[in-house]
Design a protein around this motif. Structure first.
Motif, PDB file in Angstrom:
ATOM      1  N   HIS A   1       1.090  -1.173   0.127  1.00  0.00           N
ATOM      2  CA  HIS A   1      -0.194   0.361  -0.350  1.00  0.00           C
ATOM      3  C   HIS A   1       0.654   1.175   0.206  1.00  0.00           C
ATOM      4  O   HIS A   1       1.579   0.793   0.514  1.00  0.00           O
ATOM      5  CB  HIS A   1      -0.920   0.478   1.174  1.00  0.00           C
ATOM      6  CG  HIS A   1      -1.380   1.190   1.893  1.00  0.00           C
ATOM      7  ND1 HIS A   1      -2.851   2.094   0.583  1.00  0.00           N
ATOM      8  CD2 HIS A   1      -2.019   2.463   2.874  1.00  0.00           C
ATOM      9  CE1 HIS A   1      -3.062   3.408   0.578  1.00  0.00           C
ATOM     10  NE2 HIS A   1      -2.743   2.989   2.575  1.00  0.00           N
TER      11      HIS A   1
ATOM     12  N   HIS B   1       0.738   4.691   1.547  1.00  0.00           N
ATOM     13  CA  HIS B   1      -0.268   5.210   1.935  1.00  0.00           C
ATOM     14  C   HIS B   1       0.123   6.465   1.857  1.00  0.00           C
ATOM     15  O   HIS B   1       1.141   7.817   1.865  1.00  0.00           O
ATOM     16  CB  HIS B   1       0.353   4.799   3.382  1.00  0.00           C
ATOM     17  CG  HIS B   1      -0.660   5.897   4.727  1.00  0.00           C
ATOM     18  ND1 HIS B   1      -0.921   4.995   5.415  1.00  0.00           N
ATOM     19  CD2 HIS B   1      -0.571   7.426   4.793  1.00  0.00           C
ATOM     20  CE1 HIS B   1      -1.784   6.447   6.388  1.00  0.00           C
ATOM     21  NE2 HIS B   1      -1.589   6.837   5.733  1.00  0.00           N
ATOM     22  N   GLY B   2      -1.058   7.494   2.065  1.00  0.00           N
ATOM     23  CA  GLY B   2      -1.558   8.896   1.359  1.00  0.00           C
ATOM     24  C   GLY B   2      -1.011   9.181   0.126  1.00  0.00           C
ATOM     25  O   GLY B   2      -1.571   9.990  -0.161  1.00  0.00           O
TER      26      GLY B   2
ATOM     27  N   HIS C   1      -8.044   6.608   8.928  1.00  0.00           N
ATOM     28  CA  HIS C   1      -7.325   7.055   8.104  1.00  0.00           C
ATOM     29  C   HIS C   1      -8.337   6.709   6.465  1.00  0.00           C
ATOM     30  O   HIS C   1      -8.688   5.895   6.561  1.00  0.00           O
ATOM     31  CB  HIS C   1      -6.435   6.292   7.659  1.00  0.00           C
ATOM     32  CG  HIS C   1      -5.257   5.893   6.458  1.00  0.00           C
ATOM     33  ND1 HIS C   1      -5.227   7.091   5.913  1.00  0.00           N
ATOM     34  CD2 HIS C   1      -4.627   4.762   6.168  1.00  0.00           C
ATOM     35  CE1 HIS C   1      -4.655   6.510   4.816  1.00  0.00           C
ATOM     36  NE2 HIS C   1      -4.372   5.388   4.736  1.00  0.00           N
TER      37      HIS C   1
ATOM     38  N   HIS D   1      -7.950   6.285   2.903  1.00  0.00           N
ATOM     39  CA  HIS D   1      -7.298   6.418   1.542  1.00  0.00           C
ATOM     40  C   HIS D   1      -7.876   6.766   0.288  1.00  0.00           C
ATOM     41  O   HIS D   1      -8.640   6.772  -0.014  1.00  0.00           O
ATOM     42  CB  HIS D   1      -7.627   4.210   0.903  1.00  0.00           C
ATOM     43  CG  HIS D   1      -6.837   3.829   1.638  1.00  0.00           C
ATOM     44  ND1 HIS D   1      -6.112   2.566   1.209  1.00  0.00           N
ATOM     45  CD2 HIS D   1      -6.366   3.349   2.370  1.00  0.00           C
ATOM     46  CE1 HIS D   1      -5.586   1.654   2.481  1.00  0.00           C
ATOM     47  NE2 HIS D   1      -6.001   2.364   3.048  1.00  0.00           N
TER      48      HIS D   1
HETATM   49 CU    CU Z   1      -3.182   4.018   3.300  1.00  0.00          CU
END
Ligand code: CU
Ligand code: C2O
Ligand code: CU
Length: 435
Positions: free
Chosen positions: A74, A76-77, A367, A369
């Protein structure tokens, strides 16, 4: 910043530049804070090698899984598709298998500090807590501001581990997983108490990442304020001086540290923080040291302004997500995660307010995605700061304003205490054209 990834930058047929990256996950003996540990490592290192990306670039990652179990990747961000072979969490890379991940970073992607880690539902906490995590740096506007660019930069990549005497990790019990596992050994860039240098009258730029599975960090530095210049989603409007920083799992902060104290060594501390459920240490523990080394010839100050950030426009839809915990299940609106169910459907190009209600006695860092958000303040106005992870304190509510832009497909939102994610506190959002 450590050796760069083995990579090559080529020019695709007169189109966007392409960056090819090789990445391998494998079980490997590494040294964590001076102790030998049979970790899960990316390309033989913990943390994994830094990926340095540029907006507009095509990124091709040749990923190999040499772990004894399945995993995936993944980003992230990053604002990239959650579909195909991009940031697709439905991909499963079996033990011994390979997978090519491929995406183009949008030309207007904000610069900032992001990270990569595995995201296989049920195994995320285990794999991250054994070392699988690495930084992603996207170059951008901050890197072009002379007063920022003039400062040396370093990563401050926070992880925690429970390393037994024989170096072999084991899975914690149900209680630790329900609270969110915390390791007794805290490392910064894989080391216990590393030293960061600053020049007298100069500045040091640090990119801080909380890559722990569950642990929160409340960071202070003796006699120095942090001048925050960026959060999860990149630059903020103007530098913001803070005495301490709270980093929930998944969050990032970029700071400038002024070398304006008498030369010497200063300690970075992790201060006690009660998230409800953590191991609530009463005493600060030292994370790292700042050491004065040399003097700059022409001291400078930070600019008053960094970038313009527009608040998001009012939403066309409001939704509520209620976090819950019962019988070893962690839920959102009463349900545990299922990848075959769509929990939320939103329109591409719409703006929505998502209210996260946390009636539990534990903090949950939420969080989302694919698309960053702006947190609403007490008056209901969006804070013009881009985030992708925000702490929702125990017995409190946070509302986030999100613009769903550019990419259709199924994406995720979840608690970034990865044990909670593995125990079900995650949902799917399908971004599409509904009306
Ligand atoms: Cu993420
Ligand atoms: Cu860093 Cu869905 O995670
Ligand atoms: Cu949680």
């Amino acid at each position: 910043m450590g050796p760069a990834l083995s990579r090559s930058v080529a020019q695709a047929q007169d189109a966007d530049p392409v960056q090819s990256i090789q990445l391998e996950a494998r079980q490997e003996w590494v040294t964590l804070g001076g102790r030998a540990a049979l970790a899960f490592a990316y390309s033989r290192r913990v943390p994994g090698p830094a990926m340095e990306l540029n907006p507009g670039e095509r990124v091709v990652i040749d990923f190999r899984n040499a772990l004894p179990e399945p995993t995936n990747l993944h980003f992230h961000g990053l604002h990239i598709p959650a579909t195909g072979s991009a940031d697709n969490m439905m991909i499963r890379v079996g033990s011994g298998a390979a997978q090519t991940y491929e995406f183009t970073l949008p030309g207007n992607h904000p610069g900032g500090t992001f990270w990569y880690h595995p995201h296989l539902h049920g195994a995320a906490a285990k794999q991250v807590s054994r070392g699988l995590a690495g930084p992603i740096i996207v170059r951008g506007v901050l890197d072009q501001i002379p007063e920022i660019a003039a400062a040396p930069e370093a990563l401050f990549f926070l992880q925690d581990f429970t390393v037994p005497a024989n170096g072999q990790f084991s899975e914690p019990g149900m209680m630790a997983r329900m609270n969110g596992r915390e390791g007794s050994l805290i490392t910064v860039n894989g080391a216990a108490n590393p030293v960061f240098n600053v020049q007298e009258q100069g500045w040091l730029r640090l990119r801080m990442v909380n890559a722990s599975a569950s642990r929160y960090y409340r960071v202070r530095l003796d006699q120095h304020p942090f001048h925050v210049i960026a959060t999860d989603g990149g630059a903020i409007a103007s530098p913001d001086a803070m005495e301490e920083l709270l980093l929930a799992p998944g969050e990032r902060i970029e700071v400038m540290i002024p070398g304006n104290r008498p030369a010497g060594d200063y300690a970075f501390w992790n201060m006690p923080y009660n998230r409800g459920g953590g191991n609530n240490a009463q005493r600060p523990t030292q994370l790292a040291s700042l050491r004065y080394e040399g003097t700059v010839e022409n001291p400078w100050t930070l600019p008053g302004k960094l970038v313009e950030i527009d608040p998001l426009p009012p939403p066309t839809m409001k939704r509520s997500f209620r976090l819950g915990e019962s019988m070893m299940n962690f839920t959102i609106n009463g349900r545990t995660f299922s990848e075959s169910r769509i929990d939320t459907r939103v329109n591409l190009d719409s703006v929505e307010d998502w209210e996260f209600v946390n009636p539990t006695n534990m903090d949950h860092p939420i969080h989302i995605h694919t698309n960053p958000f702006q947190v609403l303040d007490a008056n209901g106005n969006p804070t013009p700061v881009w985030k992708d992870t925000v702490n929702v304190r125990a017995n409190s509510t946070q509302t986030l304003r999100i613009a769903f832009r550019d990419f259709e497909g199924v994406s995720l939102y979840h608690c970034h205490i990865l044990d909670h994610e593995d125990l079900g506190m995650m949902g799917t959002v399908e971004i599409g054209r509904i009306v």
